[in-house]
Design an enzyme around this catalytic site. Sequence first.
Site, short mmCIF file in Angstrom:
data_model
loop_
_atom_site.label_atom_id
_atom_site.label_comp_id
_atom_site.label_asym_id
_atom_site.label_seq_id
_atom_site.Cartn_x
_atom_site.Cartn_y
_atom_site.Cartn_z
N LYS A 1 0.82 -1.21 0.00
CA LYS A 1 0.00 0.00 0.00
C LYS A 1 0.86 1.27 0.00
O LYS A 1 0.40 2.33 -0.40
CB LYS A 1 -0.98 -0.02 1.16
CG LYS A 1 -2.05 -1.09 0.94
CD LYS A 1 -3.11 -1.08 2.00
CE LYS A 1 -4.24 -2.03 1.64
NZ LYS A 1 -3.87 -3.45 1.74
C1 LIG Z 1 -4.50 -4.49 1.13
C2 LIG Z 1 -3.75 -5.77 1.04
C3 LIG Z 1 -4.12 -6.78 0.13
C4 LIG Z 1 -5.34 -6.67 -0.76
O1 LIG Z 1 -5.20 -5.70 -1.77
P1 LIG Z 1 -6.48 -5.20 -2.58
O2 LIG Z 1 -5.98 -4.09 -3.45
O3 LIG Z 1 -7.46 -4.72 -1.56
O4 LIG Z 1 -7.00 -6.35 -3.36
C5 LIG Z 1 -3.33 -7.92 0.08
N1 LIG Z 1 -2.27 -8.08 0.89
C6 LIG Z 1 -1.88 -7.13 1.76
C7 LIG Z 1 -0.71 -7.39 2.64
C8 LIG Z 1 -2.60 -5.95 1.87
O5 LIG Z 1 -2.22 -5.01 2.77
#
Ligand SMILES: *Cc1c(COP(=O)(O)O)cnc(C)c1O
Length: 465
Positions: free
Chosen positions: A112
Amino acid sequence: MKYISTRGQAPALSFEDVVLTGLAPDGGLYLPETLPHFSKEEIASWAGLSYQELAFNVMKPFVAGAISDADFKAIIDKAYETFRHDAIAPMVQTAHNEWILELFQGPTLAFKDFALQFLGHLLDHLLKKRNQKVVVMGATSGDTGSAAIEGCRRCDNIDIFIMHPHNRVSDVQRRQMTSVLAPNVFNIALEGNFDDCQNMVKASFADQSFLPEGRQLVAVNSINWARIMAQIVYYFYAGLALGSPHRPMAFSVPTGNFGDIFAGYLAKKMGLPIDQLVIATNSNDILHRCISSNDHSKHQLQHTLSPSMDIMVSSNFERMLFDLYDRDGNAIRQLMEDFKSGSMTLKESALSRARELFTSYGVNDQVTIDVIRSVFENTGYLLDPHTAIGVEAARKTRRRHDIPMVCLATAHPAKFPEAVRKAGQEQDPALPHHMKDLFQREERYTVLPQELKKVQEFIAANVRK
Ligand SMILES: *Cc1c(COP(=O)(O)O)cnc(C)c1O
């Protein structure tokens, strides 16, 4: 470039306005009206560019007219200077033609950061230019909150309020948020669960009259278009490193809200030769059920070892549906209306198109642990539980073994020690150097009852003049 809503009844917005908003007024999500397309020659000419240079080329068409080239370059450079690895998104090989794309080299150890470091600097730039101040409000079950706080902590024109369910996020996750003592950062521990947090955010976006005069809320969850846009880049980066555009690629993506994998779908539409996209889910498998058996129905939420994928309904799937239904806003409105009852069925043409683009697979906790263990035994490489789900789904649904399969590593294993311990590691994986003292740092947060009025009063009282 103009941005339109998936439900067809909201006015089109400019890039600036789309970044500074949340949902469209008709309840839809914004998307660019047209996508840029890069020729094979153009993509080939990008071989060898740094991550930042590539990011500029891939994202430039989306911001054309809104930000000058020099300013946009500076935003990108600042966004990725906090990453610990020079490659920004390095790759590691774990089997024949199987690669792990490490997207956890940013400040909060989850992918993120790619979008939220960028969004923070982008917002800072736009707000200073407009001489405007905003309030960022968000709910988190873990990774989003810390990445958003890290992204916004140095933005003078933003006050950020992040709500997490009190006592229901991991210690690492909480401390990553609450140990940021910047004057514009406010952590609220809500006496409720994640859904309660999210409902408060939704209600607050719908009626913003509690805010001081002249302020508006900005969303930093993955409904914000700029987040998706920033995630398109690393698909190109991995592709170029492994021989695209001359060679087709496959990607496996641990999926929750469908933001990350949707960016992969866009990379394909923009010209990257992607042969297969794997939707990897944990036991919260609404997307896997939808693709495999046209069963898009809400089930009760399960708490798994991969908590960042513990969601009942993927909000960004609506953006995918919009394309699967030939961008017919009326059809999407109807579909979402049907879904209020708890379930919806895709029409045959949409389903078959989805099945050409995606394969899907659901992985439970036991298998997640087994994969972490076996990959470690075979290669010495330690996966986090989310990434392990992607690896397993890739191995189970792979169509071609002669092209590279890139598994997106969405988090560093140190963030999820419980799963790693269950997979037989005797010691918790070490936190990277910049976080070594995380458990000694001072924390600051406010516990609030589950009452919308109390939360809104807290925000109104703490927004800086
Ligand atoms: C947010 C997140 C996901 C999922 O990502 P999306 O874009 O919501 O599909 C997967 N793994 C981790 C570690 C995350 O923080």
